[in-house]
Write a protein that holds these residues in place. Structure first.
Motif, short mmCIF file in Angstrom:
data_model
loop_
_atom_site.label_atom_id
_atom_site.label_comp_id
_atom_site.label_asym_id
_atom_site.label_seq_id
_atom_site.Cartn_x
_atom_site.Cartn_y
_atom_site.Cartn_z
N ARG A 46 0.84 -1.21 0.00
CA ARG A 46 0.00 0.00 0.00
C ARG A 46 0.87 1.25 0.00
NH1 ARG A 46 -2.81 -3.73 3.08
NH2 ARG A 46 -4.95 -4.07 2.33
N THR A 47 1.98 1.17 0.73
CA THR A 47 3.00 2.20 0.68
C THR A 47 4.30 1.51 0.29
OG1 THR A 47 1.93 3.52 2.42
CG2 THR A 47 4.26 3.96 1.98
N GLU A 48 5.01 2.08 -0.66
CA GLU A 48 6.28 1.50 -1.09
C GLU A 48 7.40 2.54 -1.02
OE1 GLU A 48 6.32 -0.72 -4.68
OE2 GLU A 48 4.47 -1.84 -4.24
N ILE A 49 8.56 2.10 -0.56
CA ILE A 49 9.74 2.94 -0.51
C ILE A 49 10.86 2.21 -1.24
CG2 ILE A 49 11.49 4.02 0.97
CD1 ILE A 49 9.35 4.19 3.18
N ASP A 50 11.42 2.83 -2.26
CA ASP A 50 12.56 2.25 -2.98
C ASP A 50 13.82 2.91 -2.45
OD1 ASP A 50 14.55 1.40 -4.73
OD2 ASP A 50 13.18 1.33 -6.44
N LEU A 51 14.63 2.14 -1.73
CA LEU A 51 15.84 2.70 -1.11
C LEU A 51 17.00 2.85 -2.08
CD1 LEU A 51 16.03 1.13 2.47
CD2 LEU A 51 15.51 3.48 1.83
N GLY A 52 16.92 2.20 -3.21
CA GLY A 52 17.99 2.33 -4.19
C GLY A 52 19.36 2.00 -3.64
N GLY A 53 19.41 0.99 -2.76
CA GLY A 53 20.69 0.55 -2.19
C GLY A 53 21.07 1.21 -0.88
N ARG A 54 20.24 2.14 -0.40
CA ARG A 54 20.52 2.72 0.93
C ARG A 54 20.20 1.69 2.02
NH1 ARG A 54 17.89 6.65 -1.76
NH2 ARG A 54 16.04 6.65 -0.41
N VAL A 55 20.54 2.02 3.24
CA VAL A 55 20.51 1.04 4.33
C VAL A 55 19.13 0.96 4.98
CG1 VAL A 55 21.41 0.51 6.64
CG2 VAL A 55 22.97 1.23 4.82
N ALA A 56 18.70 -0.26 5.25
CA ALA A 56 17.58 -0.52 6.16
C ALA A 56 18.16 -1.22 7.39
CB ALA A 56 16.53 -1.39 5.50
N ALA A 57 17.94 -0.63 8.56
CA ALA A 57 18.45 -1.17 9.82
C ALA A 57 17.31 -1.22 10.83
CB ALA A 57 19.59 -0.30 10.35
N PRO A 58 17.48 -1.99 11.90
CA PRO A 58 16.49 -1.90 12.98
C PRO A 58 16.45 -0.47 13.53
CG PRO A 58 18.01 -3.73 13.32
CD PRO A 58 18.58 -2.89 12.23
N GLY A 59 15.30 -0.07 14.03
CA GLY A 59 15.23 1.22 14.69
C GLY A 59 16.20 1.26 15.86
N PHE A 60 16.85 2.41 16.03
CA PHE A 60 17.86 2.52 17.08
C PHE A 60 17.19 2.57 18.46
CE2 PHE A 60 20.12 5.17 13.63
CZ PHE A 60 20.44 4.02 12.93
N ILE A 61 17.86 1.99 19.44
CA ILE A 61 17.36 1.96 20.82
C ILE A 61 18.28 2.82 21.67
CG2 ILE A 61 16.84 0.49 22.80
CD1 ILE A 61 16.49 -1.84 20.78
N ASP A 62 17.74 3.88 22.21
CA ASP A 62 18.51 4.81 23.04
C ASP A 62 18.57 4.25 24.45
OD1 ASP A 62 19.69 6.93 24.35
OD2 ASP A 62 18.60 8.46 23.23
N ALA A 63 19.73 3.73 24.84
CA ALA A 63 19.88 3.02 26.11
C ALA A 63 19.82 3.92 27.33
CB ALA A 63 21.20 2.25 26.11
N HIS A 64 19.92 5.23 27.12
CA HIS A 64 19.99 6.13 28.28
C HIS A 64 19.36 7.47 27.93
CE1 HIS A 64 21.87 7.36 32.18
NE2 HIS A 64 21.66 8.55 31.64
N THR A 65 18.13 7.69 28.40
CA THR A 65 17.45 8.96 28.11
C THR A 65 16.83 9.55 29.37
OG1 THR A 65 15.12 8.34 27.72
CG2 THR A 65 16.71 7.82 25.96
N HIS A 66 16.42 10.79 29.20
CA HIS A 66 15.63 11.51 30.21
C HIS A 66 14.36 12.04 29.55
CE1 HIS A 66 18.74 11.12 33.23
NE2 HIS A 66 19.62 11.41 32.29
N ASP A 67 13.70 11.14 28.79
CA ASP A 67 12.53 11.50 28.00
C ASP A 67 11.21 11.24 28.73
OD1 ASP A 67 14.23 12.22 25.95
OD2 ASP A 67 14.07 10.29 24.91
N ASP A 68 11.26 11.05 30.03
CA ASP A 68 10.06 10.69 30.81
C ASP A 68 8.91 11.66 30.57
OD1 ASP A 68 12.61 9.89 31.97
OD2 ASP A 68 11.49 9.11 33.67
#
Length: 488
Positions: A46-68
């Motif tokens: 339904r939605t398509e993204i062509d990366l043309g060889g760019r990187v797909a990675a897992p979403g980053f996990i910020d191990a230490h935040t103060h975003d409460d």
């Protein structure tokens, strides 16, 4: 006839978060999960993204935040999703927004004022009520939350300059029990900070006793990261052993010019003890830290930048030395006039930062302070800086290793099931970026800037950041810790 994927990512260079070599492929997402990875040339989305060889990675996990608080007051989470972060670990350094079963004493005790200097956000009497608010008003990112020991002290004690009494420890322990039952992943301490300095090791151990039954984590801003760093590591490891849980050394560093180079000693000590008990560590990729302003910290720093000030707000973003000159006073007097305030302190050596980043088990955590008027650039740039400056430009590690440090490694250590990896069946948290250009865009002078090279960020199958803008979607969830043995 195959059903449509909800989102189909074509022609990706897939870095899967495990540290394994990248490989080309397509990724088909249905709902909140990755359904297929491979050659999907005959399929549609339904939605398509062509990366043309760019990187797909897992979403980053910020191990230490103060975003409460930010997750509630700024739910688009722009400082985080703009740099590819899809999950934040909050409640660090002993500072959490909950529980606060009584009106918070005024003025708000530093460093709790880093979350809210007025006190109105400390309105959740239980940890369960706070997590419920996060579920009812989701943010763009997922979160996994710690309960802060300093918050517990403020909630239960009148005099923070002494050890807690047995009755106060019992009340704090009951609050930890409630938090863990509600879904907290562990307890954090900030023994470095004034409201917790008086807490002896035994107070921390007894307060944290409920953690073992939940396989919770003990995360700590240690008592001393300078001359007595080894003693502080010993204390941290003792707490982990006596409570019977994994410890996380927050933003590991060695500070002060006398300690430059001591990361060789600390990392060797950490490695030896990893053979004896479960130990984790994270760091941020900068030689400057940031916290509340005090003269003791300023006096031992090579440079100090004011990040916010209640006393003289016009000086946010200015060097302390310049502020003192403009006021015609000593730097110590300038600190007094600026306070309450925050600051960025240059107290680390670049070689130590690189050595800690390269350590195999080091996770990445931004430690950003989202409510500072002129924040440390780590708030917006930590993860792209690891990928660009340290990975691509300096060659500290290959891209696959850099991504692992901010995804698969962190998910495994924090027990975040089906996160941090790209595989069929995993949650669809992804960051799509250009490996040739990704880097931080902010500076100490202009710290608020979306990173370069981040194309699209997906959380639980929904696009939250695309082509330089937040989408408005709020698909984030409160995550529980999955015990290594398959328990909670």
């Amino acid at each position: 006839m195959h059903d449509l994927f909800d989102l189909l990512i074509r022609n990706a260079d897939i870095v899967d978060g495990t540290g394994a070599p990248r490989f080309p492929g397509d990724i088909g997402i249905r709902g909140d999960r990755i359904e297929r990875i491979g050659d999907l040339a005959g399929r549609s989305g339904r939605t398509e993204i062509d990366l043309g060889g760019r990187v797909a990675a897992p979403g980053f996990i910020d191990a230490h935040t103060h975003d409460d608080r930010l997750m509630l007051s700024g739910g688009d989470m722009a400082p985080k999703v703009s740099q590819g972060v899809t999950t934040v670990v909050g409640g660090n350094c002993g500072i959490s927004l909950a529980p606060m079963p009584r009106p918070i004493p005024q003025p708000v005790t530093p460093p709790l004022n880093l979350l809210d200097d007025q006190g109105g956000w400390f309105r959740f009497p239980t940890f369960a009520s706070y997590l419920q608010a996060l579920r009812e008003q989701p943010a763009a990112t997922n979160c996994a939350m710690l309960v802060g020991h300093t918050t517990l002290r403020v909630a239960t004690m009148e005099n923070l300059e002494r050890p807690a009494t047995p009755d106060q420890v019992a009340r704090m322990r009951a609050l930890v029990q409630e938090a863990m039952e509600a879904g907290a992943i562990g307890v954090s301490t900030g023994l470095f900070y004034e409201p917790a300095v008086a807490a002896p090791t035994e107070e921390v151990i007894e307060t944290c006793r409920p953690l073992k039954d939940f396989d919770g984590l003990y995360c700590t801003h240690m008592r001393d990261e300078g001359d007595r760093v080894i003693e502080s590591l010993e204390e941290t490891f003792r707490i982990g052993r006596e409570v019977g849980v994994t410890v996380v050394i927050s933003h590991h560093k060695v500070i002060g010019s006398r300690n430059y180079g001591r990361s060789e000693e600390t990392l060797a000590f950490i490695r030896r003890n990893m053979a004896l008990q479960p130990i984790c560590l994270d760091c941020y990729p900068y030689t400057a830290g940031s916290t509340i302003l005090s003269w003791d910290r300023a006096a031992s720093s090579a440079r100090v930048i004011v990040s916010w000030s209640k006393g003289l707000p016009r000086f946010a973003g200015r060097d302390l030395a310049d502020v003192a000159r403009e006021l015609g006073v000593s730097q110590e007097e300038a600190v007094r006039r600026l306070t309450p305030a925050g600051a960025i302190y240059f107290r680390m050596d670049e070689a130590d930062v690189q050595r800690i980043l390269q350590f195999d088990d080091t996770m990445i955590g931004s430690d950003g302070l989202p409510h500072d008027a002129s924040p440390h650039p780590r708030l917006w740039g930590s993860f792209p800086r690891v990928l660009g400056h340290y990975g691509r430009s300096l060659g500290l590690f290959p891209l696959e290793t850099a991504v692992h440090k901010m995804t698969g490694l962190t998910a495994a250590k924090f027990g975040l099931a089906d996160r941090g990896v790209l595989r069929e069946g995993a949650h669809a948290d992804l960051t799509l970026f250009d490996a040739a250009t990704v880097d931080e865009a902010g500076t100490y002078a202009r710290p608020i800037a979306p990173a370069r090279g981040i194309d699209t960020v997906v959380v639980n199958g929904s696009i939250v950041w695309r082509e330089g803008r937040a989408s408005g979607a709020r698909p984030g969830r409160v995550l529980a810790r999955q015990a290594a043995g398959g328990g909670r």
